[in-house]
Design an enzyme around this catalytic site. Sequence first.
Site, PDB file in Angstrom:
ATOM      1  CG  LEU A   1      -2.011   1.031   1.320  1.00 11.65           C
ATOM      2  CD1 LEU A   1      -3.058   0.803   0.232  1.00 11.65           C
ATOM      3  CD2 LEU A   1      -2.671   0.986   2.703  1.00 11.65           C
TER       4      LEU A   1
ATOM      5  CB  SER B   1       2.716  -4.385   3.037  1.00 12.95           C
ATOM      6  OG  SER B   1       1.785  -3.751   3.878  1.00 12.95           O
ATOM      7  CD  GLN B   2      -3.223  -3.139  -0.828  1.00 13.67           C
ATOM      8  OE1 GLN B   2      -3.989  -2.556  -0.048  1.00 13.67           O
ATOM      9  NE2 GLN B   2      -2.922  -2.636  -2.014  1.00 13.67           N
TER      10      GLN B   2
ATOM     11  CG  ASP C   1       4.457  -4.516  11.002  1.00 11.27           C
ATOM     12  OD1 ASP C   1       5.162  -4.878  10.042  1.00 11.27           O
ATOM     13  OD2 ASP C   1       3.411  -3.841  10.863  1.00 11.27           O
TER      14      ASP C   1
ATOM     15  CG  HIS D   1       4.495  -2.111   7.828  1.00 13.49           C
ATOM     16  ND1 HIS D   1       4.224  -3.468   7.759  1.00 13.49           N
ATOM     17  CD2 HIS D   1       4.007  -1.572   6.678  1.00 13.49           C
ATOM     18  CE1 HIS D   1       3.586  -3.735   6.626  1.00 13.49           C
ATOM     19  NE2 HIS D   1       3.440  -2.607   5.958  1.00 13.49           N
TER      20      HIS D   1
END
Length: 294
Positions: free
Chosen positions: A37, A103-104, A220, A275
Amino acid sequence: ILFLAVFGAAGLLYPLLGACLWAAVVAYKPVIIVHGLFDSSGDFKNLQRFINESHPGTNVTVIDLFDRSASLQPMWKQVEGFKDAVYPIMQNAADGVHFICYSQGGLVCRGILSTLSDHNVHSFISLSSPQAGQYGDTDYLKYLFPQFVKSNLYHLCYTAVGQRVSICNYWNDPHHKDLYVNSSDYLALLNGERPSPNSTEWKKNFLMIKKLVLIGGPDDGVITPWQSSQFGFYNDNETVVEMQHQDLYLSDFFGLKTLAARGDVIICSVPGVEHVWWHSNETVFHSCIERWLV
């Protein structure tokens, strides 16, 4: 003296020849990187460098699609776009490819792996990805939906309008599980939490991978709970239930239990990583990623 000189030269030459032959014979599989993202392909220069230093000559491709705000587009749309981009790379790789999906992007990659019947992905490396869903008051949430907090975002996400935003496709409210199961057009289907006529085919496709590497960590700060990166998630008391006790694992809806029984699920937890730094952290690369890129 002449004999010693020749023998000494040969002694140096043979290891050199051996190294050259080894390099010629051992070719590393191409690596495909899918961003998350609000990211773009330019954010992965460190990861590319780590790969090229440890596995010289590796063909590394960071897919340049759905960058920045475009990453909010619906997940199935992103799956189709990324699939079109990665398929030619797969077709040109007789020995297969590796996925590193951040991630995404880890959920995008699962969509590709589930729906592409002739993929040749060996290692699927899921790098801090909300594989069991997302439920948290993070900076991302405050930025995207300033009028909402985690407890009431379901009012938007579990509507037809909300499902046109990527994060809502994997928003998993543990206090409104029925709404999630019946409304999520993406994750509930991929996880087999809602029956789909495609479930059997998707499971077969997903199980063609050789290794599933699940990377995450307690610091994270974005993936919530962080254990979602390893298929753990909240129950309705917001207590984390680990992967092995989740219904999606126990019922083997999409093959996770089968992979684990094969010994092909690798869990790698690293503390102290925020993250945005997972793909730039050299310790994470050497500890969790490097060995699976062969």
